[in-house]
Each structure stands twice: as C-alpha cells, then as structure tokens.
Design a protein around this motif. Structure first.
Motif, PDB file in Angstrom:
ATOM      1  N   ASN A 155     106.238  53.676  78.026  1.00 35.41           N
ATOM      2  CA  ASN A 155     104.924  54.224  77.647  1.00 35.41           C
ATOM      3  C   ASN A 155     103.999  53.176  77.065  1.00 35.41           C
ATOM      4  N   HIS A 156     104.497  51.946  76.919  1.00 33.80           N
ATOM      5  CA  HIS A 156     103.660  50.892  76.320  1.00 33.80           C
ATOM      6  C   HIS A 156     102.673  50.357  77.358  1.00 33.80           C
ATOM      7  N   ARG A 157     101.422  50.144  76.948  1.00 37.76           N
ATOM      8  CA  ARG A 157     100.434  49.594  77.881  1.00 37.76           C
ATOM      9  C   ARG A 157      99.857  48.273  77.403  1.00 37.76           C
ATOM     10  N   SER A 158      99.368  48.235  76.120  1.00 36.58           N
ATOM     11  CA  SER A 158      98.580  47.070  75.741  1.00 36.58           C
ATOM     12  C   SER A 158      98.562  46.877  74.226  1.00 36.58           C
ATOM     13  N   PRO A 159      98.448  45.615  73.742  1.00 34.40           N
ATOM     14  CA  PRO A 159      98.362  45.364  72.305  1.00 34.40           C
ATOM     15  C   PRO A 159      97.149  46.065  71.683  1.00 34.40           C
ATOM     16  N   ALA A 160      96.126  46.331  72.486  1.00 39.87           N
ATOM     17  CA  ALA A 160      94.911  46.968  71.946  1.00 39.87           C
ATOM     18  C   ALA A 160      95.241  48.292  71.250  1.00 39.87           C
ATOM     19  N   ASP A 161      96.343  48.921  71.643  1.00 43.67           N
ATOM     20  CA  ASP A 161      96.725  50.206  71.030  1.00 43.67           C
ATOM     21  C   ASP A 161      97.237  50.042  69.602  1.00 43.67           C
ATOM     22  N   PHE A 162      97.484  48.775  69.184  1.00 44.42           N
ATOM     23  CA  PHE A 162      98.120  48.561  67.873  1.00 44.42           C
ATOM     24  C   PHE A 162      97.329  47.610  66.977  1.00 44.42           C
ATOM     25  N   ALA A 163      96.070  47.422  67.257  1.00 40.40           N
ATOM     26  CA  ALA A 163      95.257  46.467  66.485  1.00 40.40           C
ATOM     27  C   ALA A 163      95.388  46.760  64.994  1.00 40.40           C
ATOM     28  N   GLY A 164      95.697  45.704  64.199  1.00 37.45           N
ATOM     29  CA  GLY A 164      95.766  45.821  62.746  1.00 37.45           C
ATOM     30  C   GLY A 164      96.996  46.539  62.223  1.00 37.45           C
ATOM     31  N   ARG A 165      97.962  46.841  63.084  1.00 42.10           N
ATOM     32  CA  ARG A 165      99.144  47.619  62.663  1.00 42.10           C
ATOM     33  C   ARG A 165     100.381  46.742  62.489  1.00 42.10           C
ATOM     34  N   LEU A 185     101.124  37.564  69.679  1.00 40.71           N
ATOM     35  CA  LEU A 185     100.063  36.618  70.061  1.00 40.71           C
ATOM     36  C   LEU A 185      98.667  37.222  69.905  1.00 40.71           C
ATOM     37  N   ASP A 186      98.617  38.532  69.726  1.00 38.45           N
ATOM     38  CA  ASP A 186      97.321  39.202  69.566  1.00 38.45           C
ATOM     39  C   ASP A 186      96.611  38.756  68.281  1.00 38.45           C
ATOM     40  N   GLY A 187      97.421  38.389  67.275  1.00 45.50           N
ATOM     41  CA  GLY A 187      96.811  37.876  66.036  1.00 45.50           C
ATOM     42  C   GLY A 187      96.581  38.935  64.991  1.00 45.50           C
ATOM     43  N   SER A 188      96.175  40.135  65.377  1.00 47.12           N
ATOM     44  CA  SER A 188      95.881  41.154  64.362  1.00 47.12           C
ATOM     45  C   SER A 188      97.094  42.038  64.082  1.00 47.12           C
ATOM     46  N   ILE A 189      98.146  41.875  64.869  1.00 43.18           N
ATOM     47  CA  ILE A 189      99.291  42.800  64.754  1.00 43.18           C
ATOM     48  C   ILE A 189     100.454  42.097  64.054  1.00 43.18           C
ATOM     49  N   ARG A 190     101.063  42.772  63.077  1.00 49.78           N
ATOM     50  CA  ARG A 190     102.281  42.227  62.465  1.00 49.78           C
ATOM     51  C   ARG A 190     103.470  42.782  63.232  1.00 49.78           C
ATOM     52  N   VAL A 241     109.205  33.052  79.907  1.00 47.31           N
ATOM     53  CA  VAL A 241     107.912  33.071  80.617  1.00 47.31           C
ATOM     54  C   VAL A 241     106.841  32.611  79.621  1.00 47.31           C
ATOM     55  N   PRO A 242     105.684  32.141  80.112  1.00 49.11           N
ATOM     56  CA  PRO A 242     104.734  31.475  79.211  1.00 49.11           C
ATOM     57  C   PRO A 242     104.403  32.203  77.900  1.00 49.11           C
ATOM     58  N   PRO A 243     104.121  33.525  77.883  1.00 49.44           N
ATOM     59  CA  PRO A 243     103.802  34.140  76.583  1.00 49.44           C
ATOM     60  C   PRO A 243     104.994  34.120  75.626  1.00 49.44           C
ATOM     61  N   VAL A 244     106.201  34.297  76.160  1.00 48.48           N
ATOM     62  CA  VAL A 244     107.407  34.282  75.317  1.00 48.48           C
ATOM     63  C   VAL A 244     107.580  32.893  74.710  1.00 48.48           C
ATOM     64  N   ARG A 245     107.378  31.872  75.543  1.00 43.55           N
ATOM     65  CA  ARG A 245     107.512  30.499  75.066  1.00 43.55           C
ATOM     66  C   ARG A 245     106.465  30.209  73.975  1.00 43.55           C
ATOM     67  N   ALA A 246     105.232  30.655  74.242  1.00 41.84           N
ATOM     68  CA  ALA A 246     104.145  30.384  73.290  1.00 41.84           C
ATOM     69  C   ALA A 246     104.437  31.037  71.939  1.00 41.84           C
ATOM     70  N   ALA A 247     104.881  32.296  71.977  1.00 36.48           N
ATOM     71  CA  ALA A 247     105.153  33.004  70.719  1.00 36.48           C
ATOM     72  C   ALA A 247     106.347  32.376  70.007  1.00 36.48           C
ATOM     73  N   ARG A 248     107.384  32.042  70.772  1.00 36.56           N
ATOM     74  CA  ARG A 248     108.573  31.420  70.157  1.00 36.56           C
ATOM     75  C   ARG A 248     108.196  30.085  69.512  1.00 36.56           C
ATOM     76  N   ASP A 249     107.442  29.265  70.239  1.00 37.00           N
ATOM     77  CA  ASP A 249     107.082  27.940  69.716  1.00 37.00           C
ATOM     78  C   ASP A 249     106.172  28.036  68.495  1.00 37.00           C
ATOM     79  N   ALA A 250     105.418  29.123  68.399  1.00 31.81           N
ATOM     80  CA  ALA A 250     104.537  29.310  67.231  1.00 31.81           C
ATOM     81  C   ALA A 250     105.297  29.957  66.064  1.00 31.81           C
TER      82      ALA A 250
END
Ligand SMILES: Cc1cc2nc3c(=O)[nH]c(=O)nc-3n(C[C@H](O)[C@H](O)[C@H](O)COP(=O)(O)OP(=O)(O)OC[C@H]3O[C@@H](n4cnc5c(N)ncnc54)[C@H](O)[C@@H]3O)c2cc1C
Length: 354
Positions: A155-165, A185-190, A241-250
């Motif tokens: 049922n998950h679609r997009s980080p936009a559904d969780f902004a600031g959460r 990577l969205d920045g606003s989501i913990r 895959v690139p987003p996983v690598r980016a988040a892991r490296d950060a």
C-alpha cells in the motif's frame, strides 16, 4: 455460457504472459484471465521510486529483450509496466483484463474455471496469480493498540505521504531497504529501520545478476541430479541500488533489531527502550494468492501446493508458475520465469496430444 479451450492461464502478469508466449509456440488454444483492469501485473501497483535490482537486459521475458530505460541502469516499475504492455500486444496474447477467477474445479476430463466474466472448460490450467494480493503481516503483540498509521509494502506509494513524520520501516529485504532509503533521503522524515537479523548488503559492484547466477547453478544441479544448491531466496541479500547506496553512505540506513511489541504511540524493544512513531510500514513479504484453487483441495505445508517442476502431482492438469523457487528456480523473477513457463507449456502440449 461455458466456453471450451485447451488451457486457461489464471493471471496476466509477467508469469501469465510468459506462459502465453510458450503456449502459442506449442500451438495450443488458450485464454489468459487477469483480474487487473490493465496490463503490467503487480508492477502497476508498486511504489513510485521502486528500482529493479538488475539492469534491463537481466529482466527480460522470452523472445524480447527489455529495452534500457534512458538515464537509468536499474529500471523503475513504470518501465516494467510499459515493457509488459508492449509484450502483450507484440505477441497478440489473448488476455482478458478485469476477469478475476473465483474458482477452479474438477469437471470430469476437464477443469472448470469460474470467473465473474464467464466459465471455461479447459484441459489444463496454469495458475500465475503471484503474491501481491496477499501481503503478509507478522503477528506482533500490540498491533491492534497502535493508534498511528500501519501499512504494508503493497500500500506504500510515496514519501510525500509521510512529510514531517516519524516512520518505522520493518523488514530487512530489498523492499524494506529501498523504502527506508527512499523515506530517509526525503529529509523531512525521521526513519527507524528495524530488521529481524542484521541486514546483509551485496557488495556495491554486484547486483541482481548474482542472484540469477545462483538460480542458474541450482537449475544445473537439479537437472544433473546433484544436490540442491539452494535458491535465490536463500541469499536474501540487499542490492545496493543507487538510493540504497546513497542513504547507507550518508549514515541514514543503520538497522535496529526487531521490537518486541507495538504500543499506542510507538514501539517497545525487549530491553525496555521505546520509540514513538506516526506510522509503521510492514515490508514483511507476501504469500501465494491461491484461494481460487481451494476447491481442488491441494494445499500442503506453508500454504503452498506441492509441485513437481510446475505440475501439481495432486492434480496433474494444474501447473503453478511464478510465486517462488518452489515452482522453479527464480520462477518469481522476470528473467527466471521463461524456462518454467516453457516446460509447463511443453508438458501440457504432450498431455493434450497424448
Ligand atoms: C517489491 C518487489 C520488487 C521486486 N523486484 C524485482 C526485480 O528487481 N527483478 C525481478 O526480476 N523480480 C522482482 N520482483 C519479483 C517478481 O518479478 C514480481 O513479484 C512479479 O510481479 C511477479 O510476477 P507474477 O506474474 O508472478 O505476479 P504478478 O505480477 O503479481 O501478476 C499476477 C497477476 O495475476 C492477477 N490475479 C491475481 N489473482 C487473480 C485471480 N484470482 N484471477 C485472475 N487474475 C488474478 C493479478 O491481477 C496480476 O495481474 C520483485 C517483487 C517485489 C514485490
């Protein structure tokens, strides 16, 4: 009115289309009944940022290479939908969309296939309904107490559904890692990522191709009558895959162990520590969608139907395709489903002519 055909394929995702391609080559008369209103199988329902874990050439069905997606090494789900839509058209496969099969029953020398759109009497049935419609949620104490949002990968679609959460992502497979990375990577989501065992990342220079090598080794071993070397699923590794690598490296992708219970406003670990949360996303897998086969009474251990190759020995006119390694090595992957589909079609052609 009841129609007659050699074969009914139930499900028109990649496995159903692969079956159609090989049934046509065997000269059989068939129809593919698919519950979805449009082509693409479960790929049309996956989350926006999903990336395949292998390059396009390693995600192709029989007869037609998947074209590369401009600018992307790992294609997204929309690209797979386009490929499957084109595949269906290119091979003029007789797919009826919006046709959910409710039941398959024995009817003398044939199998009776009942769908909302009609009834078929077939010499054989290939079931290729996948797992997407049966998300699995583990039994975790307190699940009913949690007042935040709970959803499954399906049922998950997009980080936009969780902004600031604050979101807790549960699951150490590719889905859990990709969704946790995407949110982080969205920045606003913990994000708190929890996994049952420490996540195992494949080295960065290795992708899903390595998983297919494992499947090939297994198939060769089985063909040669040697000991089973274990399936793709047994690897369980996360492709970077690139987003996983980016988040892991950060440093955004460090996993915590699984919590022991949910509370009204978050989760609690066995050592007594707690975390508040607004939402929990369960990336905890799927089970095979087999309810339409219930009248055949074939269910075995773990909700699977026992198979010999793709054929169900308990009902030899039934074949199962896709689903997982139990219906053929890598059968639940784009590149891996071709061979079991070919074997099933040949087996049926032989049975029908014999
Ligand atoms: C998150 C995720 C990522 C993945 N990534 C990859 C990857 O990178 N590479 C790869 O090769 N594989 C990947 N896979 C695995 C696999 O390729 C997909 O799961 C694939 O969608 C399985 O195809 P399928 O045809 O078996 O099932 P589906 O795509 O689920 O298609 C089943 C079809 O059957 C229909 N159906 C269901 N029930 C009925 C019914 N009763 N009557 C009629 N129709 C019915 C559905 O409407 C659907 O169209 C991934 C899977 C997931 C979940």
């Amino acid at each position: 009115m009841t129609q007659r055909t050699d074969v009914v394929v139930v499900g028109g995702g990649q496995a159903g289309l692969a079956a159609g391609y090989h049934l046509r080559r065997c000269g059989l008369d068939f129809v593919i009944l698919d519950a979805d209103a449009s082509p693409g199988g479960s790929w049309q329902h996956m989350w926006d940022s999903l990336r395949l874990f292998s390059p396009a050439a390693y995600a192709s069905l029989s007869g037609r290479l998947m074209p590369t997606q401009p600018g992307e090494t790992y294609p997204d789900a929309g690209h797979v939908v386009d490929y499957l839509t084109d595949y269906e058209k290119r091979y003029d496969l007789p797919v009826q969309h919006g046709a959910r099969v409710d039941a398959v029953r024995r009817d003398g020398e044939r199998l009776l296939v009942e769908a909302g759109s009609g009834t078929w009497r077939a010499r054989a049935v290939i079931s290729a309904t996948g797992t997407w419609t049966r998300p699995f949620l583990p039994a975790v104490p307190g699940r009913g107490l949690f007042t935040g949002r709970q959803l499954h990968t399906a049922n998950h679609r997009s980080p936009a559904d969780f902004a600031g959460r604050h979101v807790i992502v549960v699951g150490g497979g590719n889905s859990g890692a990709q969704i946790a990375a995407d949110l982080a990577l969205d920045g606003s989501i913990r994000v708190t990522w929890v996994t049952q065992r420490p996540p195992r990342f494949l080295p960065d220079d290795i992708d899903g191709r390595a998983l297919f090598d494992v499947a090939t080794a297994r198939r060769r071993a089985l063909d040669a009558g040697r000991t089973d070397t274990g399936g793709v699923a047994s690897l369980g590794d996360i492709v970077a895959v690139p987003p996983v690598r980016a988040a892991r490296d950060a440093g955004l992708l460090t996993a915590k162990p699984m919590f022991s219970q949910l509370t009204a406003h978050g989760v609690r670990w066995a050592d007594g520590s707690r975390a508040g949360a607004d939402a929990v996303i369960w990336c905890t897998g799927f089970r095979p969608a087999l309810s339409h086969l219930a009248p055949l009474n074939l269910r075995g251990p773990r909700g699977h139907i026992p198979t010999d190759g793709t054929r169900a020995p308990g009902e030899p006119r039934l074949h199962l395709l896709g689903y997982g390694d139990w219906t053929g090595p890598a059968s639940a992957t784009l590149i891996g489903v071709g061979r079991p589909a070919r074997d099933a079609a040949r087996d049926i052609a032989q049975a029908v002519s014999g």
